[in-house]
Scaffold this active site. Structure first.
Site, PDB file in Angstrom:
ATOM      1  N   ARG A  73      22.584 -51.751  23.655  1.00 36.19           N
ATOM      2  CA  ARG A  73      22.135 -52.817  24.555  1.00 36.19           C
ATOM      3  C   ARG A  73      21.505 -52.072  25.734  1.00 36.19           C
ATOM      4  NH1 ARG A  73      24.553 -57.351  22.372  1.00 36.19           N
ATOM      5  NH2 ARG A  73      26.613 -57.046  21.466  1.00 36.19           N
ATOM      6  N   GLY A 103      19.656 -59.752  17.335  1.00 34.97           N
ATOM      7  CA  GLY A 103      20.024 -61.125  17.696  1.00 34.97           C
ATOM      8  C   GLY A 103      19.252 -61.646  18.893  1.00 34.97           C
ATOM      9  N   ASP A 128      26.697 -63.721  15.184  1.00 36.63           N
ATOM     10  CA  ASP A 128      26.931 -64.971  15.923  1.00 36.63           C
ATOM     11  C   ASP A 128      26.229 -66.177  15.284  1.00 36.63           C
ATOM     12  OD1 ASP A 128      28.425 -63.594  17.706  1.00 36.63           O
ATOM     13  OD2 ASP A 128      26.912 -63.508  19.275  1.00 36.63           O
ATOM     14  N   ARG A 172      30.569 -65.309  22.053  1.00 40.66           N
ATOM     15  CA  ARG A 172      30.649 -65.561  23.487  1.00 40.66           C
ATOM     16  C   ARG A 172      30.084 -66.924  23.845  1.00 40.66           C
ATOM     17  NH1 ARG A 172      28.228 -60.215  25.660  1.00 40.66           N
ATOM     18  NH2 ARG A 172      29.835 -58.890  24.800  1.00 40.66           N
ATOM     19  N   HIS A 254      35.956 -56.323  17.117  1.00 36.40           N
ATOM     20  CA  HIS A 254      34.852 -55.678  16.408  1.00 36.40           C
ATOM     21  C   HIS A 254      35.134 -55.424  14.925  1.00 36.40           C
ATOM     22  CE1 HIS A 254      33.791 -55.114  20.586  1.00 36.40           C
ATOM     23  NE2 HIS A 254      32.549 -54.934  20.187  1.00 36.40           N
ATOM     24  N   ARG A 257      32.652 -56.960  12.742  1.00 37.24           N
ATOM     25  CA  ARG A 257      31.290 -56.442  12.603  1.00 37.24           C
ATOM     26  C   ARG A 257      31.232 -55.224  11.689  1.00 37.24           C
ATOM     27  NH1 ARG A 257      29.210 -56.601  18.550  1.00 37.24           N
ATOM     28  NH2 ARG A 257      28.927 -54.382  18.256  1.00 37.24           N
TER      29      ARG A 257
HETATM   30  O1  F6P Z   1      26.277 -60.363  19.542  1.00 37.32           O
HETATM   31  C1  F6P Z   1      27.273 -60.149  18.626  1.00 37.32           C
HETATM   32  C2  F6P Z   1      28.603 -59.925  19.280  1.00 37.32           C
HETATM   33  O2  F6P Z   1      29.460 -59.402  18.307  1.00 37.32           O
HETATM   34  C3  F6P Z   1      29.234 -61.131  19.954  1.00 37.32           C
HETATM   35  O3  F6P Z   1      29.885 -62.012  19.077  1.00 37.32           O
HETATM   36  C4  F6P Z   1      30.200 -60.485  20.913  1.00 37.32           C
HETATM   37  O4  F6P Z   1      30.509 -61.344  21.959  1.00 37.32           O
HETATM   38  C5  F6P Z   1      29.433 -59.277  21.369  1.00 37.32           C
HETATM   39  O5  F6P Z   1      28.522 -58.971  20.330  1.00 37.32           O
HETATM   40  C6  F6P Z   1      30.262 -58.075  21.683  1.00 37.32           C
HETATM   41  O6  F6P Z   1      29.415 -57.116  22.224  1.00 37.32           O
HETATM   42  P1  F6P Z   1      29.753 -55.569  22.346  1.00 37.32           P
HETATM   43  O7  F6P Z   1      29.771 -54.996  20.965  1.00 37.32           O
HETATM   44  O8  F6P Z   1      28.644 -55.019  23.160  1.00 37.32           O
HETATM   45  O9  F6P Z   1      31.091 -55.482  22.967  1.00 37.32           O
END
Ligand code: F6P
Length: 323
Positions: A73, A103, A128, A172, A254, A257
């Site tokens: 990010r 996203g 998401d 979120r 996480h 993911r």
């Molecule tokens: O955008 C996907 C996501 O997994 C969201 O569901 C979650 O809120 C966010 O990313 C978490 O972000 P990071 O991996 O930067 O903590």
């Protein structure tokens, strides 16, 4: 000289991103183009981290979770100066178009870059599933199945101990994962960012479930809901005596993911990755490639940026009806 394109993955990673990279690289090369992979999302664009990719470089990645290119990010990219630097790096390598797999935030960045005159095509990818312009996004099906596996496991231990469990899933701003996981997992209650929660009603549902002889209860809460796991736990502390069940909570975080993409995500990512290159072949850019009514579609960024997909009210009502 061959036309050159670049591909990057940005924002939160999603299972299936690698399958999308593979599709972009292979379709691009089959088209006679040079394809560059950019490391670590927009940060790599700014730092000039480009690598020429061959068909072999993307061999064996279809089944791997995460992204071989890395993701980030990147705050710097939200500035005009950061994006100007990125465009300079792209131009220096003779790259003529960019594919952005990511996203909502990532596609907003892509839109801004496209507005500055650099051709970009986006590929809808986020667990998401909050992107307008694609009914389903890369990664959400796998993430949903991971959440579901957690629910099934929690139910087993919950039944052994006559407990209620709160499972917090990601999201979120968007409750899609919580809603679908709750529906598929038979949750007694679901909390989402898009709807106000009445904790009294949830406490009542738990009490009724207990009185009707259920040996467990499950609440699926989205991280961004007004009542996420922490808030619900706090509320239940003061209402312990009337619930019947004792309550425990699990935050999946996480873990959702990190899975290997399932068949749906591999196929979706392959279709969308290929669709992105095909859009560029047609000379189309400034668009998001998504899946709508089972067709690969393109939607102009102007129609999607700054918006978030609405919660499916029918699904929400269905989950309530079946609790
Ligand atoms: O955008 C996907 C996501 O997994 C969201 O569901 C979650 O809120 C966010 O990313 C978490 O972000 P990071 O991996 O930067 O903590």
């Amino acid at each position: 000289m061959n036309k050159s394109i670049a591909v990057l993955t940005s924002g939160g990673d999603a299972p299936g991103m690698n399958a999308a990279i593979r599709a972009v690289v292979r379709t691009g090369i089959k088209n006679g183009w040079d394809v560059y992979g950019v490391r670590n999302g927009y940060q790599g664009l700014i730092n000039g981290q480009f690598e020429r990719m061959t068909t072999r470089d993307v061999g064996g990645i279809l089944q791997r979770g995460g992204t071989i290119l890395g993701s980030a990010r990147c705050l710097e990219f939200t500035t005009v100066e950061g994006r100007a630097l990125a465009i300079r790096n792209l131009n220096q390598r003779g790259v003529e178009a960019l594919v952005v797999i990511g996203g909502n935030g990532s596609q907003t960045g892509a839109y801004e870059l496209n507005k500055m005159g650099f051709p970009v095509v986006g590929v809808a990818s986020t667990i998401d599933n909050d992107l307008v312009g694609s009914e389903i996004t890369i990664g959400v099906d796998t993430a949903l199945n991971i959440a579901l596996e957690a629910i099934d496991r929690l139910k087993t231990t919950a039944s052994s101990h006559q407990r209620a469990f709160i499972l917090e899933v990601m999201g979120r701003k968007c409750g899609y994962l919580a809603l679908t996981a709750g529906l598929a997992g038979g949750a007694e209650a679901i909390t989402v960012p898009e709807r106000e929660t009445d904790p009294e009603q949830i406490a009542e549902t738990l009490r009724m479930s207990y009185e009707h002889g259920k040996n467990h209860a499950l609440i699926v809460a989205a991280e961004g809901a007004d009542y996420n796991a922490a808030k619900l736990t706090e509320f239940f502390k003061e209402h312990r005596d009337r619930l019947g069940f004792s309550v425990r909570s699990t935050i999946l975080g996480h873990v959702q993911r990190g899975g290997e993409p399932g068949a749906s995500d591999r196929i979706l990512a392959s279709r969308l990755g290929c669709g992105a290159v095909q859009a560029l072949v047609r000379g189309e850019y400034g668009v998001l490639v998504g899946l709508n009514q089972n067709k690969v579609t393109t939607t102009p960024y102007e129609e999607i940026v700054g918006k978030t997909k609405e919660l499916d009210s029918d699904l929400f009502e269905l989950a309530r009806l079946l609790d």
